[in-house]
Enzyme design. Structure first.
Site, PDB file in Angstrom:
ATOM      1  N   ARG A 251       0.864  -1.190   0.000  1.00 26.28           N
ATOM      2  CA  ARG A 251       0.000   0.000   0.000  1.00 26.28           C
ATOM      3  C   ARG A 251       0.891   1.226   0.000  1.00 26.28           C
ATOM      4  O   ARG A 251       1.529   1.517   1.000  1.00 26.28           O
ATOM      5  CB  ARG A 251      -0.870  -0.063   1.272  1.00 26.28           C
ATOM      6  N   HIS A 255      -3.371   4.664   4.788  1.00 23.69           N
ATOM      7  CA  HIS A 255      -4.568   3.818   4.673  1.00 23.69           C
ATOM      8  C   HIS A 255      -5.693   4.563   3.936  1.00 23.69           C
ATOM      9  O   HIS A 255      -6.328   4.037   3.037  1.00 23.69           O
ATOM     10  CB  HIS A 255      -5.053   3.388   6.065  1.00 23.69           C
ATOM     11  N   TYR A 264       3.580   5.153  12.028  1.00 21.11           N
ATOM     12  CA  TYR A 264       3.824   3.712  12.202  1.00 21.11           C
ATOM     13  C   TYR A 264       4.691   3.064  11.121  1.00 21.11           C
ATOM     14  O   TYR A 264       4.921   1.863  11.159  1.00 21.11           O
ATOM     15  CB  TYR A 264       2.493   2.949  12.332  1.00 21.11           C
TER      16      TYR A 264
HETATM   17  C1  LIG Z   1     -15.235  -5.842  10.812  1.00 19.35           C
HETATM   18  C2  LIG Z   1     -14.424  -4.595  10.655  1.00 19.35           C
HETATM   19  N1  LIG Z   1     -13.421  -4.333  11.510  1.00 19.35           N
HETATM   20  C3  LIG Z   1     -12.678  -3.204  11.373  1.00 19.35           C
HETATM   21  C4  LIG Z   1     -12.949  -2.322  10.360  1.00 19.35           C
HETATM   22  C5  LIG Z   1     -12.102  -1.069  10.182  1.00 19.35           C
HETATM   23  N2  LIG Z   1     -11.187  -1.246   9.076  1.00 19.35           N
HETATM   24  C6  LIG Z   1     -11.433  -0.735   7.845  1.00 19.35           C
HETATM   25  S1  LIG Z   1     -10.240  -1.085   6.748  1.00 19.35           S
HETATM   26  C7  LIG Z   1      -9.349  -1.957   7.876  1.00 19.35           C
HETATM   27  C8  LIG Z   1      -8.032  -2.589   7.485  1.00 19.35           C
HETATM   28  C9  LIG Z   1      -8.195  -3.753   6.616  1.00 19.35           C
HETATM   29  O1  LIG Z   1      -6.925  -4.186   6.212  1.00 19.35           O
HETATM   30  P1  LIG Z   1      -6.732  -5.167   4.989  1.00 19.35           P
HETATM   31  O2  LIG Z   1      -7.804  -6.189   4.982  1.00 19.35           O
HETATM   32  O3  LIG Z   1      -5.340  -5.641   5.035  1.00 19.35           O
HETATM   33  O4  LIG Z   1      -6.982  -4.233   3.729  1.00 19.35           O
HETATM   34  P2  LIG Z   1      -6.167  -2.922   3.286  1.00 19.35           P
HETATM   35  O5  LIG Z   1      -6.924  -1.744   3.837  1.00 19.35           O
HETATM   36  O6  LIG Z   1      -4.801  -3.044   3.840  1.00 19.35           O
HETATM   37  O7  LIG Z   1      -6.175  -2.935   1.822  1.00 19.35           O
HETATM   38  C10 LIG Z   1      -9.988  -1.946   9.116  1.00 19.35           C
HETATM   39  C11 LIG Z   1      -9.446  -2.585  10.325  1.00 19.35           C
HETATM   40  C12 LIG Z   1     -14.032  -2.625   9.474  1.00 19.35           C
HETATM   41  N3  LIG Z   1     -14.344  -1.846   8.450  1.00 19.35           N
HETATM   42  N4  LIG Z   1     -14.736  -3.772   9.640  1.00 19.35           N
END
Ligand SMILES: Cc1ncc(C[n+]2csc(CCOP(=O)(O)OP(=O)(O)O)c2C)c(N)n1
Ligand SMILES: [Mg+2]
Length: 334
Positions: A251, A255, A264
């Protein structure tokens, strides 16, 4: 942490120069729309941006195998490269970003990145991580029950594999040999949580426990992803069942526009991955193989720049949805 870099060659994949330039354009368009989105955010016009930057290779490489409007797709919020390969335009994307009435995804109701299109069989997304997977298994089961050869692509980040929904869908897919492809874009972070604190062992190897193949691939090599996804799509169309693909990528932005990643991760780490930028790598490949000259690259770059500028102007001037319409098409009408 990084998978070994690969060098896949297009001739052995049966891709001609037209295919390669289409793939390149889709990657570049996704990147330029994304960059434009950040500018609109900094200008105070777009409330929230969630980027695909760095992941265009695995997105376009996988989606280039699909039959738009026939296969079903459950993208996740970063999948700008997937939806644009299927047929969404820069204008569609920017209308959604700015929450305009004409936004084809949701008429301005959803957050950006929550894609939806009836014509393209892109199923509307919800914000909780991982909920798309059991739904995707349901669509794949429908294809199977109807005896059709459609496939379903379901995407998410590495952290989505920590959710029960992912495991339930994997199990369901394995039991019923569903025509389902799981594309996990392992971009090293889940907001601020790095991969070693999210994933024990290997994601790709988990497929074995559910009785179907899992592959790890260099997600920044668009042709390598195309190849592994093509195998998965062919297998699914033949009725042989699901495949898990773990695309190792990175990425490149924070975020989202609400995140400060300086808290971080080190700038040097990002810089290191920028050297493996999937677009730069593919440009190098196209030039080395005589598919694209410096002039052609300039020309394509300019065309895409103009396309994005026009789309942005259109979206900025488009009207917002009427507040009275906010609840329309949200609940079923009696
Ligand atoms: C069930 C749930 N927990 C937490 C969140 C908050 N949240 C949104 S994106 C994210 C990170 C997800 O990481 P990843 O699956 O690795 O995808 P990336 O964003 O890195 O592409 C989180 C924790 C959410 N949307 N839904
Ligand atoms: Mg991630």
């Amino acid at each position: 942490m990084a998978v070994e870099e690969t060098r896949t060659c297009h001739e052995s994949l049966g891709l001609d120069e037209e295919d390669l330039l289409k793939i390149y354009r889709n990657m570049l368009l996704a990147r330029r729309v994304d960059e434009r989105s950040w500018i609109l955010n900094r200008q105070g016009k777009a409330a929230f941006v969630i980027s695909c930057q760095g992941q265009e290779g695995c997105q376009v490489g996988a989606a280039y195998n699909l039959r738009p409007g026939y296969d079903y797709v459950y993208p996740y919020y970063r999948d700008h490269g997937i939806v644009m390969t299927l047929g969404m335009t820069a204008r569609d994307e920017l209308l959604a970003l700015l929450g305009k009435k004409e936004d084809p995804n949701s008429g301005g109701r959803q957050m950006p990145g929550h894609f939806s299109s009836r014509e393209l069989n892109i199923v509307t997304a919800s914000a909780p991580i991982g909920v798309q997977y059991p739904q995707a298994a349901g669509s794949a089961l429908a294809f199977k029950m109807r005896g059709e050869d459609g496939v379903v692509l379901a995407c998410g980040g590495e952290a989505s594999t920590s959710e029960g929904d992912w495991h339930e869908a994997m199990n369901m897919a394995g039991i019923h040999d569903l025509p389902l492809i799981f594309l996990i874009q392992n971009n090293v972070y889940a907001i601020s949580v790095p991969e070693p604190l999210q994933v024990a062992g290997s994601i790709a190897k988990r497929a074995e426990g559910y009785g179907f193949p899992g592959h790890q691939v260099d997600g920044n090599d668009v042709l390598a992803v195309y190849e592994v996804a093509r195998e998965a799509v062919d297998r699914a169309r033949r009725g042989e069942g699901p495949t898990l693909i773990e695309a190792k990528t990175y990425r490149m932005t924070a975020h989202s526009s609400d995140d400060d990643d300086r808290r971080y991760r080190e700038r040097e780490e990002i810089e290191g991955w920028r050297q493996k930028d999937p677009i730069v790598r593919f440009e190098r490949y196209l030039m080395e193989n005589g598919v694209m000259s410096e002039e052609r690259k300039e020309e394509i770059g300019q065309q895409i720049k103009d396309e994005v500028a026009k789309a942005s102007e259109y979206a900025e001037n488009a009207p917002f949805a009427d507040p009275e319409e906010a609840m329309e098409r949200v609940y079923a009408e009696a």
